[in-house]
Scaffold this active site. Structure first.
Site, mmCIF file in Angstrom:
data_model
loop_
_atom_site.group_PDB
_atom_site.id
_atom_site.type_symbol
_atom_site.label_atom_id
_atom_site.label_comp_id
_atom_site.label_asym_id
_atom_site.label_seq_id
_atom_site.Cartn_x
_atom_site.Cartn_y
_atom_site.Cartn_z
ATOM 1 N N GLU A 154 59.726 -9.278 0.965
ATOM 2 C CA GLU A 154 60.801 -8.362 1.374
ATOM 3 C C GLU A 154 61.307 -7.438 0.266
ATOM 4 O O GLU A 154 62.507 -7.334 0.023
ATOM 5 C CB GLU A 154 61.969 -9.166 1.964
ATOM 6 C CG GLU A 154 61.559 -9.999 3.163
ATOM 7 C CD GLU A 154 62.623 -10.983 3.631
ATOM 8 O OE1 GLU A 154 63.767 -10.911 3.163
ATOM 9 O OE2 GLU A 154 62.296 -11.857 4.465
ATOM 10 N N GLU A 259 55.499 -15.288 10.215
ATOM 11 C CA GLU A 259 56.751 -15.982 10.573
ATOM 12 C C GLU A 259 57.083 -15.710 12.037
ATOM 13 O O GLU A 259 58.203 -15.351 12.393
ATOM 14 C CB GLU A 259 57.893 -15.503 9.669
ATOM 15 C CG GLU A 259 57.604 -15.707 8.197
ATOM 16 C CD GLU A 259 58.755 -15.301 7.270
ATOM 17 O OE1 GLU A 259 59.882 -15.110 7.746
ATOM 18 O OE2 GLU A 259 58.496 -15.174 6.060
HETATM 19 O O1 9MR Z 1 64.089 -20.213 8.256
HETATM 20 C C1 9MR Z 1 64.709 -20.129 6.993
HETATM 21 C C2 9MR Z 1 66.132 -20.644 7.068
HETATM 22 O O2 9MR Z 1 66.112 -22.050 7.310
HETATM 23 C C3 9MR Z 1 66.877 -20.331 5.788
HETATM 24 O O3 9MR Z 1 68.232 -20.708 5.927
HETATM 25 C C4 9MR Z 1 66.764 -18.857 5.482
HETATM 26 C C5 9MR Z 1 67.468 -18.520 4.191
HETATM 27 O O4 9MR Z 1 67.331 -17.210 3.839
HETATM 28 O O5 9MR Z 1 65.403 -18.492 5.378
HETATM 29 C C6 9MR Z 1 64.725 -18.653 6.580
HETATM 30 O O6 9MR Z 1 63.384 -18.188 6.452
HETATM 31 C C7 9MR Z 1 63.250 -16.801 6.137
HETATM 32 C C8 9MR Z 1 61.988 -16.670 5.325
HETATM 33 O O7 9MR Z 1 62.031 -17.481 4.206
HETATM 34 C C9 9MR Z 1 61.763 -15.216 4.915
HETATM 35 N N1 9MR Z 1 61.796 -14.337 6.044
HETATM 36 C C10 9MR Z 1 62.922 -14.476 6.944
HETATM 37 C C11 9MR Z 1 63.070 -15.933 7.380
HETATM 38 C C12 9MR Z 1 64.187 -16.080 8.386
HETATM 39 O O8 9MR Z 1 65.414 -15.761 7.788
#
Ligand code: 9MR
Length: 368
Positions: A154, A259
């Site tokens: 990102e 994802e």
């Molecule tokens: O699914 C993840 C969630 O449990 C966390 O709290 C969050 C923190 O930023 O991150 C989520 O996963 C993210 C991923 O690492 C990067 N892309 C977006 C995902 C959804 O937020």
């Protein structure tokens, strides 16, 4: 004759259930890796029903959180690989390919990463050395155990400009090159990816393709671009999404759907005002399926899933992995984002660990 009939019956009894048990990985796995993100409860092996689905349907896993910077290096120089190593063990005992997510991300970075002891922002040299050390130590630790890494996550805004993250502000855009260089040095065999959301946006598409060409021109390794694909019922525009897949593939790297999930609840940003009565309404309107999904919505959701998997089928030669961002509706981050405590239905398996109807349709689509 009787012997022959008994043999046929026996054969049917063995083959029958095996056919019924055909998983996503059996059909889609001919073309690309079929993955799922696991939380630590699942990757610690504490959820046998989850493990059953993983074994039947997936051949790859990624940690939803425990490979992130803040988890692996909570204090400068003090690495904690305990949860992540358990995920590696889980993968080994269930024959799963592990993907590492993620090495460099502005969010969930170790808290200390960008500041000195007095809370002041660190200088460029210090941040570069911290970044290199994190990447080097983590990639080296998992050498031979991880198939590929989301090296940078990102870093680009939807309009194509660089995200003004601390990495960018302190180091400049070269932080991306540095991360890829260091990861490759630490494990020359491991695959390296750039990962981002909203990949259907034309500005982001152009900038990511520019980035891939730039890295390649510098002689740096990049194997794929990850399309996070946090989709909804009305977004992304499917045509733009496919165009992005073609554009990325044209740069000479693979496309990865990294994802995948689907937010089916209303988008709060369409709401305005701050009246109390509206707040009450807001809750109800924003969480409309707390008691279950009406058939009409369910049908729409299943057909939307098929729209995406038809795209993946068409683009199967460009795609090297499709990973779901979670296993069951109950364990999805979408229940808590962007509003906490809603009941969302974002994944392919429901709260009772049952496959949605589209799972069989997806398997059929890829079995033809
Ligand atoms: O699914 C993840 C969630 O449990 C966390 O709290 C969050 C923190 O930023 O991150 C989520 O996963 C993210 C991923 O690492 C990067 N892309 C977006 C995902 C959804 O937020």
């Amino acid at each position: 004759m009787e012997k022959l009939l008994t043999s046929i019956l026996l054969l049917l009894m063995t083959v029958g259930p095996a056919c019924a048990q055909q998983g996503l990985k059996d059909a889609l796995g001919k073309y690309f890796l079929v993955g799922v993100a696991l939380n630590t409860y699942q990757s610690d092996g504490k959820d046998p029903r989850a493990t059953q689905i993983v074994r039947q349907h997936f051949n790859s896993i990624v940690a939803e959180n425990c490979f992130k910077g803040e988890a692996l290096q909570p204090e400068e120089g003090k690495f904690d690989f305990s949860s992540a190593d358990r995920l590696i063990d889980y993968a080994r005992s269930n024959h799963l390919t592990v993907i590492g997510h993620c090495l460099v991300w502005h969010s969930q970075a170790p808290r200390w990463m960008f500041t000195d002891r007095n809370g002041q922002p660190v200088g460029r040299k210090v941040l570069i050395s911290r970044l290199r050390r994190h990447v080097r130590t983590v990639v080296t630790h998992f050498k031979g155990k991880v198939h590929g890494w989301d090296v940078v996550n990102e870093a680009i805004e939807d309009d194509g400009s660089f995200r003004k993250s601390p990495y960018y502000n302190i180091i400049g855009p070269e932080f991306i090159d540095i991360a890829f260089e260091e990861a490759h040095k630490a494990d020359p065999k491991v695959e390296l990816y750039y990962n981002d959301y909203s990949m259907s946006m034309p500005g982001k598409r152009a900038a990511v393709c520019r980035l891939v060409r730039h890295l390649k021109a510098k002689g740096l390794r990049i194997d794929a671009v990850g399309f996070q694909s946090h989709n909804g019922l009305n977004y992304p525009d499917l045509h733009e999404y496919e165009t992005s897949m073609d554009s990325v593939a044209a740069t000479g790297v693979k496309v990865m759907v990294t994802e995948l999930d689907m937010n089916i609840l209303p988008n709060p940003w369409n709401f305005g005002g701050a009246g109390i009565e509206q707040n009450y309404q807001y809750d109800k309107v924003m969480n409309p399926y707390a008691d279950g999904l009406p058939d009409s919505v369910s049908t729409r959701v299943n057909s939307r899933w098929m729209d995406f998997f038809r795209i993946y089928y068409r683009h199967r030669a460009q795609i090297s992995r499709v990973t779901l961002w979670g296993l069951t509706d109950g364990s999805s981050w979408l229940n808590d984002w962007p509003i906490k405590g809603r009941t969302n239905y974002g994944l392919l398996f429901d709260r009772n660990y049952q496959p949605k109807p589209c799972v069989a349709d997806i398997i059929r689509l890829f079995s033809k």
